[in-house]
Each structure stands twice: as structure tokens, then as C-alpha cells.
Design a protein around this motif. Structure first.
Motif, PDB file in Angstrom:
ATOM      1  N   PHE A   1      42.677  37.530  37.720  1.00 45.06           N
ATOM      2  CA  PHE A   1      42.385  38.919  37.406  1.00 45.06           C
ATOM      3  C   PHE A   1      41.001  39.305  37.899  1.00 45.06           C
ATOM      4  N   ALA A   2      39.999  38.450  37.688  1.00 48.60           N
ATOM      5  CA  ALA A   2      38.638  38.760  38.108  1.00 48.60           C
ATOM      6  C   ALA A   2      38.546  38.889  39.630  1.00 48.60           C
ATOM      7  N   ALA A   3      39.205  37.994  40.348  1.00 48.05           N
ATOM      8  CA  ALA A   3      39.161  38.064  41.812  1.00 48.05           C
ATOM      9  C   ALA A   3      39.860  39.318  42.316  1.00 48.05           C
ATOM     10  N   THR A   4      40.987  39.670  41.726  1.00 50.09           N
ATOM     11  CA  THR A   4      41.725  40.861  42.139  1.00 50.09           C
ATOM     12  C   THR A   4      40.933  42.131  41.824  1.00 50.09           C
TER      13      THR A   4
ATOM     14  N   GLY B   1      42.660  30.253  31.709  1.00 49.02           N
ATOM     15  CA  GLY B   1      41.530  30.383  32.636  1.00 49.02           C
ATOM     16  C   GLY B   1      41.982  30.731  34.049  1.00 49.02           C
ATOM     17  N   ASP B   2      43.122  30.206  34.453  1.00 49.67           N
ATOM     18  CA  ASP B   2      43.657  30.538  35.779  1.00 49.67           C
ATOM     19  C   ASP B   2      43.997  32.017  35.866  1.00 49.67           C
ATOM     20  N   ASP B   3      44.577  32.561  34.812  1.00 50.07           N
ATOM     21  CA  ASP B   3      44.924  33.984  34.796  1.00 50.07           C
ATOM     22  C   ASP B   3      43.673  34.858  34.821  1.00 50.07           C
ATOM     23  N   VAL B   4      42.650  34.437  34.095  1.00 51.54           N
ATOM     24  CA  VAL B   4      41.408  35.213  34.061  1.00 51.54           C
ATOM     25  C   VAL B   4      40.742  35.192  35.429  1.00 51.54           C
TER      26      VAL B   4
END
Length: 57
Positions: free
Chosen positions: A41-44, A35-38
Motif C-alpha cells: 500500500f505504501a509503495a502504491t 507487513g507485506d500488505d502495508v
């Protein structure tokens, strides 16, 4: 004998190096969750999309 720099000056080879740290004393970091990676990625992606859309407009 004359030295190029005063005696109180530290050794220039030690410049930029912090104090010695021992790896055995460091606590291991917890593994990041999916979830941290997602979220990252979404914020970037959102920031890049907003930047490009403002650049084009």
C-alpha cells in the motif's frame, strides 16, 4: 477428401492452453503477512502521489 489444414497442425481448440496440471501436486502458498500488505500500500500510494504531483506541476 480434402482437409482445410495439414494433418500435422495441432487442434485449434487447444490453443493457449498449457499442459494439464494437477492441483493436488501444487504446494499451498503461505498467507501474506500484514507487513507485506502495508508495504504494498505504501509503495502504491507513493508512486501515485509522485505521478499526480508531476502531472500537476
Amino acid at each position: 477428401m480434402h482437409f482445410a489444414r495439414p494433418a500435422f497442425v495441432t487442434d485449434p481448440r487447444r490453443f493457449g492452453r498449457g499442459p494439464a496440471r494437477f492441483a493436488a501436486l501444487a504446494a499451498p502458498l503461505p498467507a501474506p503477512a500484514l507487513g507485506d500488505d502495508v508495504k504494498l500500500f505504501a509503495a502504491t500510494f507513493a508512486a501515485g502521489f509522485l505521478f499526480v504531483s508531476c502531472l500537476i506541476a
